[in-house]
Scaffold this motif. Structure first.
Motif, short mmCIF file in Angstrom:
data_model
loop_
_atom_site.label_atom_id
_atom_site.label_comp_id
_atom_site.label_asym_id
_atom_site.label_seq_id
_atom_site.Cartn_x
_atom_site.Cartn_y
_atom_site.Cartn_z
N LEU A 1 0.82 -1.21 0.00
CA LEU A 1 0.00 0.00 0.00
C LEU A 1 0.86 1.26 0.00
O LEU A 1 0.55 2.23 -0.70
CB LEU A 1 -0.94 0.01 1.20
N ILE A 2 1.92 1.26 0.78
CA ILE A 2 2.80 2.43 0.83
C ILE A 2 3.47 2.66 -0.52
O ILE A 2 3.49 3.79 -1.03
CB ILE A 2 3.85 2.26 1.95
N SER B 1 2.46 1.62 -3.43
CA SER B 1 1.43 2.00 -4.41
C SER B 1 1.11 3.48 -4.29
O SER B 1 1.00 4.19 -5.29
CB SER B 1 0.17 1.18 -4.20
N ALA B 2 0.97 3.96 -3.07
CA ALA B 2 0.67 5.38 -2.87
C ALA B 2 1.83 6.25 -3.36
O ALA B 2 1.61 7.33 -3.93
CB ALA B 2 0.40 5.66 -1.40
N LEU B 3 3.06 5.78 -3.16
CA LEU B 3 4.22 6.55 -3.60
C LEU B 3 4.35 6.61 -5.11
O LEU B 3 5.07 7.47 -5.63
CB LEU B 3 5.50 5.98 -2.98
N THR B 4 3.69 5.74 -5.83
CA THR B 4 3.72 5.80 -7.29
C THR B 4 2.44 6.42 -7.87
O THR B 4 2.49 7.11 -8.87
CB THR B 4 3.93 4.41 -7.91
N VAL B 5 1.30 6.20 -7.22
CA VAL B 5 0.04 6.73 -7.74
C VAL B 5 0.00 8.25 -7.62
O VAL B 5 -0.41 8.93 -8.57
CB VAL B 5 -1.17 6.07 -7.02
N ILE B 6 0.42 8.79 -6.51
CA ILE B 6 0.30 10.23 -6.28
C ILE B 6 1.11 11.04 -7.31
O ILE B 6 0.57 11.98 -7.90
CB ILE B 6 0.68 10.58 -4.83
N CYS C 1 -1.09 1.91 -11.54
CA CYS C 1 0.14 1.74 -10.75
C CYS C 1 -0.04 0.73 -9.62
O CYS C 1 0.95 0.28 -9.04
CB CYS C 1 0.58 3.07 -10.16
N ILE C 2 -1.26 0.38 -9.33
CA ILE C 2 -1.51 -0.61 -8.27
C ILE C 2 -1.03 -1.99 -8.73
O ILE C 2 -0.57 -2.78 -7.92
CB ILE C 2 -3.00 -0.61 -7.89
N THR D 1 2.85 0.46 -13.62
CA THR D 1 3.76 1.61 -13.57
C THR D 1 4.70 1.61 -14.76
O THR D 1 4.93 2.65 -15.38
CB THR D 1 4.57 1.59 -12.26
#
Length: 57
Positions: free
Chosen positions: A7-8, A10-15, A34-35, A40
């Protein structure tokens, strides 16, 4: 614990993708790709192709 790291990351790539994709004319909702691990890589490839198109103009 492994799910938390996923989750961390994923958030670092989605944002950042949410901010980058509209600049290249790609709908920002594609950032959800990106999930998926290869999502990605596919989005970076798509951005690279769009960048080549922008440079040719």
């Amino acid at each position: 614990m492994g799910g938390l790291w996923w989750l961390i990351l994923s958030a670092l790539t989605v944002i950042p993708m949410l901010k980058l994709l509209p600049f290249f004319g790609i709908n920002k909702y594609w950032a959800a790709a990106c999930i998926v691990p290869f999502g990605t890589i596919a989005l970076l490839w798509w951005i690279g192709m769009r960048l080549q198109e922008l440079e040719k103009r």
